[in-house]
Every structure is written in C-alpha cells, then in structure tokens.
Design a protein around this motif. Sequence first.
Motif, PDB file in Angstrom:
ATOM      1  N   TRP A  91      -4.782   6.686  -5.345  1.00  0.00           N
ATOM      2  CA  TRP A  91      -3.421   6.541  -4.817  1.00  0.00           C
ATOM      3  C   TRP A  91      -3.084   7.715  -3.908  1.00  0.00           C
ATOM      4  O   TRP A  91      -2.537   7.518  -2.820  1.00  0.00           O
ATOM      5  CB  TRP A  91      -2.424   6.474  -5.966  1.00  0.00           C
ATOM      6  CG  TRP A  91      -0.998   6.572  -5.503  1.00  0.00           C
ATOM      7  CD1 TRP A  91      -0.223   5.593  -4.958  1.00  0.00           C
ATOM      8  CD2 TRP A  91      -0.174   7.746  -5.534  1.00  0.00           C
ATOM      9  NE1 TRP A  91       1.020   6.078  -4.649  1.00  0.00           N
ATOM     10  CE2 TRP A  91       1.097   7.395  -4.983  1.00  0.00           C
ATOM     11  CE3 TRP A  91      -0.369   9.063  -5.966  1.00  0.00           C
ATOM     12  CZ2 TRP A  91       2.141   8.306  -4.886  1.00  0.00           C
ATOM     13  CZ3 TRP A  91       0.670   9.971  -5.855  1.00  0.00           C
ATOM     14  CH2 TRP A  91       1.905   9.597  -5.306  1.00  0.00           C
ATOM     15  N   TYR A  92      -3.414   8.930  -4.287  1.00  0.00           N
ATOM     16  CA  TYR A  92      -3.118  10.096  -3.452  1.00  0.00           C
ATOM     17  C   TYR A  92      -3.946  10.079  -2.175  1.00  0.00           C
ATOM     18  O   TYR A  92      -3.478  10.482  -1.104  1.00  0.00           O
ATOM     19  CB  TYR A  92      -3.388  11.374  -4.244  1.00  0.00           C
ATOM     20  CG  TYR A  92      -2.986  12.624  -3.516  1.00  0.00           C
ATOM     21  CD1 TYR A  92      -1.646  12.965  -3.358  1.00  0.00           C
ATOM     22  CD2 TYR A  92      -3.950  13.478  -2.980  1.00  0.00           C
ATOM     23  CE1 TYR A  92      -1.270  14.121  -2.689  1.00  0.00           C
ATOM     24  CE2 TYR A  92      -3.586  14.642  -2.304  1.00  0.00           C
ATOM     25  CZ  TYR A  92      -2.242  14.944  -2.173  1.00  0.00           C
ATOM     26  OH  TYR A  92      -1.886  16.084  -1.496  1.00  0.00           O
ATOM     27  N   TYR A  93      -5.184   9.583  -2.278  1.00  0.00           N
ATOM     28  CA  TYR A  93      -6.038   9.503  -1.086  1.00  0.00           C
ATOM     29  C   TYR A  93      -5.431   8.559  -0.053  1.00  0.00           C
ATOM     30  O   TYR A  93      -5.315   8.905   1.127  1.00  0.00           O
ATOM     31  CB  TYR A  93      -7.436   9.035  -1.477  1.00  0.00           C
ATOM     32  CG  TYR A  93      -8.290   8.674  -0.280  1.00  0.00           C
ATOM     33  CD1 TYR A  93      -8.885   9.664   0.497  1.00  0.00           C
ATOM     34  CD2 TYR A  93      -8.499   7.338   0.082  1.00  0.00           C
ATOM     35  CE1 TYR A  93      -9.655   9.341   1.594  1.00  0.00           C
ATOM     36  CE2 TYR A  93      -9.269   7.012   1.171  1.00  0.00           C
ATOM     37  CZ  TYR A  93      -9.848   8.017   1.920  1.00  0.00           C
ATOM     38  OH  TYR A  93     -10.609   7.687   3.023  1.00  0.00           O
ATOM     39  N   TYR A  94      -5.051   7.364  -0.472  1.00  0.00           N
ATOM     40  CA  TYR A  94      -4.478   6.404   0.473  1.00  0.00           C
ATOM     41  C   TYR A  94      -3.120   6.864   0.974  1.00  0.00           C
ATOM     42  O   TYR A  94      -2.738   6.557   2.108  1.00  0.00           O
ATOM     43  CB  TYR A  94      -4.377   5.026  -0.189  1.00  0.00           C
ATOM     44  CG  TYR A  94      -5.706   4.327  -0.317  1.00  0.00           C
ATOM     45  CD1 TYR A  94      -6.398   3.910   0.816  1.00  0.00           C
ATOM     46  CD2 TYR A  94      -6.289   4.121  -1.569  1.00  0.00           C
ATOM     47  CE1 TYR A  94      -7.624   3.282   0.706  1.00  0.00           C
ATOM     48  CE2 TYR A  94      -7.526   3.492  -1.687  1.00  0.00           C
ATOM     49  CZ  TYR A  94      -8.183   3.072  -0.547  1.00  0.00           C
ATOM     50  OH  TYR A  94      -9.399   2.475  -0.650  1.00  0.00           O
ATOM     51  N   LEU A  95      -2.390   7.613   0.151  1.00  0.00           N
ATOM     52  CA  LEU A  95      -1.104   8.136   0.586  1.00  0.00           C
ATOM     53  C   LEU A  95      -1.279   9.138   1.724  1.00  0.00           C
ATOM     54  O   LEU A  95      -0.610   9.058   2.756  1.00  0.00           O
ATOM     55  CB  LEU A  95      -0.380   8.791  -0.590  1.00  0.00           C
ATOM     56  CG  LEU A  95       0.984   9.420  -0.283  1.00  0.00           C
ATOM     57  CD1 LEU A  95       1.980   8.339   0.133  1.00  0.00           C
ATOM     58  CD2 LEU A  95       1.495  10.193  -1.495  1.00  0.00           C
ATOM     59  N   THR A  96      -2.199  10.082   1.555  1.00  0.00           N
ATOM     60  CA  THR A  96      -2.438  11.080   2.602  1.00  0.00           C
ATOM     61  C   THR A  96      -3.152  10.466   3.795  1.00  0.00           C
ATOM     62  O   THR A  96      -2.934  10.865   4.937  1.00  0.00           O
ATOM     63  CB  THR A  96      -3.282  12.239   2.053  1.00  0.00           C
ATOM     64  OG1 THR A  96      -4.503  11.722   1.476  1.00  0.00           O
ATOM     65  CG2 THR A  96      -2.522  12.987   0.980  1.00  0.00           C
ATOM     66  N   HIS A  97      -4.013   9.474   3.545  1.00  0.00           N
ATOM     67  CA  HIS A  97      -4.740   8.826   4.633  1.00  0.00           C
ATOM     68  C   HIS A  97      -3.791   8.019   5.512  1.00  0.00           C
ATOM     69  O   HIS A  97      -3.928   8.011   6.744  1.00  0.00           O
ATOM     70  CB  HIS A  97      -5.820   7.913   4.064  1.00  0.00           C
ATOM     71  CG  HIS A  97      -6.705   7.299   5.109  1.00  0.00           C
ATOM     72  ND1 HIS A  97      -7.619   8.030   5.826  1.00  0.00           N
ATOM     73  CD2 HIS A  97      -6.795   6.022   5.562  1.00  0.00           C
ATOM     74  CE1 HIS A  97      -8.244   7.234   6.682  1.00  0.00           C
ATOM     75  NE2 HIS A  97      -7.770   6.013   6.537  1.00  0.00           N
ATOM     76  N   ARG A  98      -2.817   7.387   4.907  1.00  0.00           N
ATOM     77  CA  ARG A  98      -1.859   6.588   5.671  1.00  0.00           C
ATOM     78  C   ARG A  98      -0.945   7.486   6.503  1.00  0.00           C
ATOM     79  O   ARG A  98      -0.594   7.153   7.628  1.00  0.00           O
ATOM     80  CB  ARG A  98      -1.036   5.719   4.727  1.00  0.00           C
ATOM     81  CG  ARG A  98      -0.098   4.764   5.458  1.00  0.00           C
ATOM     82  CD  ARG A  98       0.534   3.759   4.512  1.00  0.00           C
ATOM     83  NE  ARG A  98       1.312   4.383   3.469  1.00  0.00           N
ATOM     84  CZ  ARG A  98       0.963   4.424   2.191  1.00  0.00           C
ATOM     85  NH1 ARG A  98      -0.192   3.883   1.810  1.00  0.00           N
ATOM     86  NH2 ARG A  98       1.728   5.007   1.289  1.00  0.00           N
ATOM     87  N   LYS A  99      -0.581   8.632   5.966  1.00  0.00           N
ATOM     88  CA  LYS A  99       0.274   9.565   6.695  1.00  0.00           C
ATOM     89  C   LYS A  99      -0.516  10.480   7.621  1.00  0.00           C
ATOM     90  O   LYS A  99       0.058  11.303   8.317  1.00  0.00           O
ATOM     91  CB  LYS A  99       1.070  10.417   5.704  1.00  0.00           C
ATOM     92  CG  LYS A  99       2.082   9.618   4.900  1.00  0.00           C
ATOM     93  CD  LYS A  99       2.886  10.527   3.997  1.00  0.00           C
ATOM     94  CE  LYS A  99       3.952   9.751   3.220  1.00  0.00           C
ATOM     95  NZ  LYS A  99       4.745  10.640   2.340  1.00  0.00           N
ATOM     96  N   LYS A 100      -1.860  10.347   7.597  1.00  0.00           N
ATOM     97  CA  LYS A 100      -2.741  11.156   8.431  1.00  0.00           C
ATOM     98  C   LYS A 100      -2.496  12.653   8.228  1.00  0.00           C
ATOM     99  O   LYS A 100      -2.511  13.445   9.170  1.00  0.00           O
ATOM    100  CB  LYS A 100      -2.570  10.797   9.913  1.00  0.00           C
ATOM    101  CG  LYS A 100      -2.940   9.357  10.239  1.00  0.00           C
ATOM    102  CD  LYS A 100      -2.795   9.061  11.721  1.00  0.00           C
ATOM    103  CE  LYS A 100      -3.188   7.635  12.021  1.00  0.00           C
ATOM    104  NZ  LYS A 100      -3.056   7.315  13.467  1.00  0.00           N
ATOM    105  N   ARG A 277     -13.112   1.684  11.535  1.00  0.00           N
ATOM    106  CA  ARG A 277     -11.663   1.475  11.473  1.00  0.00           C
ATOM    107  C   ARG A 277     -11.114   0.990  12.815  1.00  0.00           C
ATOM    108  O   ARG A 277     -10.258   0.106  12.863  1.00  0.00           O
ATOM    109  CB  ARG A 277     -10.974   2.770  11.049  1.00  0.00           C
ATOM    110  CG  ARG A 277     -11.211   3.165   9.601  1.00  0.00           C
ATOM    111  CD  ARG A 277     -10.225   4.229   9.165  1.00  0.00           C
ATOM    112  NE  ARG A 277     -10.337   5.431   9.988  1.00  0.00           N
ATOM    113  CZ  ARG A 277     -11.108   6.471   9.685  1.00  0.00           C
ATOM    114  NH1 ARG A 277     -11.860   6.436   8.584  1.00  0.00           N
ATOM    115  NH2 ARG A 277     -11.137   7.535  10.454  1.00  0.00           N
ATOM    116  N   ARG A 281      -9.338  -2.604  13.591  1.00  0.00           N
ATOM    117  CA  ARG A 281      -7.995  -2.633  14.156  1.00  0.00           C
ATOM    118  C   ARG A 281      -7.939  -3.468  15.431  1.00  0.00           C
ATOM    119  O   ARG A 281      -6.956  -4.143  15.714  1.00  0.00           O
ATOM    120  CB  ARG A 281      -7.526  -1.201  14.418  1.00  0.00           C
ATOM    121  CG  ARG A 281      -6.065  -1.120  14.868  1.00  0.00           C
ATOM    122  CD  ARG A 281      -5.521   0.280  14.734  1.00  0.00           C
ATOM    123  NE  ARG A 281      -6.279   1.218  15.535  1.00  0.00           N
ATOM    124  CZ  ARG A 281      -6.992   2.234  15.040  1.00  0.00           C
ATOM    125  NH1 ARG A 281      -7.047   2.412  13.727  1.00  0.00           N
ATOM    126  NH2 ARG A 281      -7.632   3.069  15.831  1.00  0.00           N
TER     127      ARG A 281
END
Length: 326
Positions: A91-100, A277, A281
């Motif tokens: 969850w923390y990985y995808y959170l930081t990955h989404r916010k770059k 990625r 996209r």
Amino acid sequence: MTPRKKKPRGPEMEETLCCCEYLDRTGERSHLAACLCNCEDLDECCERGAVRIDISLLPPIILLPVFLHIAALHILLAFIILISLPVLVLWYYYLTHRKKGRTLFFLSLGLFSLGYMYFVFLLEVVPRGHVGHSQVTILTCGLILMLVALSRAKRDPGYLCCQMSDEKALCQGNNNNIISSWNGLGSANGLYRVAPSGTATNSHINVYGISLTLDSICKGKATIKALFYCPGVYSDYSSALSFTCVWYCAIVTSGMGYILLIQLLNISYNVTEREARIALRENSGRRLLCGMVVDTGQYNRGVLHNWIQFISLGSLSLQHSTEAIV
C-alpha cells in the motif's frame, strides 16, 4: 540624582522581559548569552553543520522489531502481523509511486531487515550449538558481498558509450534505460549485472539462513516441512522469535524471487519497467505471461540476441570509452 531609565517604545512596552533578557543602549531586547558569543554566527554555523535525516528512514527501524517481538507472543498474533506487513508495504509503495515521490523507506526496510535478521540469528540461533563456525562464516560473507555490490552500484552508476551516431539513440533509449531502471540497482561498465545478481544473492542468503534456523529449532524435520509444522515452537519465546523471523524472511524471499523473475523476463524481452509503463499508457504494448512482462516490440530482437546484448553491454561500453580517450 540617578538617571532615569529609558522606557521601551512601541510593541516592547506590551511585552514582558524574560529573566535572562535586558534592554541594550539602543532600546532593543538582548539576551545575556549574547555577551559570551555572537549568536547569529553560532546559529548559522549550526545550520551548516546539521545533518538532515529523512523521516522515512525511521519507521522500519522502530516498527519492525516491535512487530516481530509481538508476533512471537502467540501464533495468532504472528499470523495477523505477517499478513498485514506485506499489505502495508505494498500500500505504501503504490501510494508513493502514484504521487511520484522519493522515499528512503524501502531502502531502509531492506537493509535493516537484513541486519536485524542477522542479529537475531547470532543472538538466538547460534548459541544453541547446532550451527558451525563455517556456516556462520558463509552466511556472513554472503551478506557482506551483497552489501558491497549494492554500495558500488549506488556510488558509481557509470555511463554507456556508443561509437556510431546511429547507435546512439538505441543505446540511450534502450540499454541505458535497462541499466538505470532495474530497481535503481543497475549500472554500466559491469555494474549493470548487480540488479539480477544482487537479487539472486539476497534470495540465496535468505534461504540459507532459513534452513540453518529451522534445523536448529525444529530438529529432525525437513526445511519445507518444518516451515509449516514445527510442534512446540511457541512454547519458548526464543524459538518463537526465531520462527517468526524465519517466516518473515520467507515472505521477503518470495517477493525477491518474483522481482528476480521480472528482471529476467525484462532482459529476455529487452524492455525496462519505464518503457513498459509508457507502452501500456499509450496502448502500444501487449502483456505476456499473465501480465508479468510487456512486449513493446521496439527493441526485442529475440531472447538469445537480447541476452547476448545484455551480457556484452559492459565490455562494449568499456571498449568504446577507451577508444574515445585514445
């Protein structure tokens, strides 16, 4: 006749002086410590010498030992915590990955996990007397080897040189991305192999440590069987903590094994995570092997040719850079 004291003017009239403050000749508030040093120069010096610590380094160092010690109290707590930890990390990985965003959390988690597992192994497993000095030496050397390789890759990522101008776009757009994209571990001039080899080394170290630990706390049982069935292991807190760490290492090793598989597939298809990625996209790539790899079709020259190109990257880069110097 005593001289009258000057009354403070402006907003100072409404403020009360501290016991260590006074009004100087200009009517400004001053501190008694200013008599001993130049406080402004001192503050500036302290700011220059201060070391800023990224707050994301601290959670793994504080929370991981706490969670593992709590999990060692009961098998139900171990089940809940060992399931929750990977979920929280993802969850923390995808959170930081989404916010770059950039974070040192995962680097801190990985390095501290290795160090703490090694500490528990020396503190709880080795004193039992079932692990020889040679086995401890092998485990220690493997750990040091992986840390040295990681340190070299982080310190000097290197560059790729292309001799022909028409090859420059290929090298910059493909090979250089491969080197820089594999989890931040790849690098040129021979260090690009650190990514898959470092992942494989980490997995081997974990498996070897798991095997030694289970042989000590679950005597007479095969490693795989002992991982799922070790009677009486929670009757002793030391054994329970070791067993909990074994399962934590097993979860980490499974994740590292998946990362290694993705790295090998990316090499085989000559694609990077960044290119994959972008292709998804832009709807210019296709997922293969249950979505584990994305074939962009841009640089893929076949599995054999891709691996030959990957293996020869370091030697070609070194040769071209030497020729450029001459």
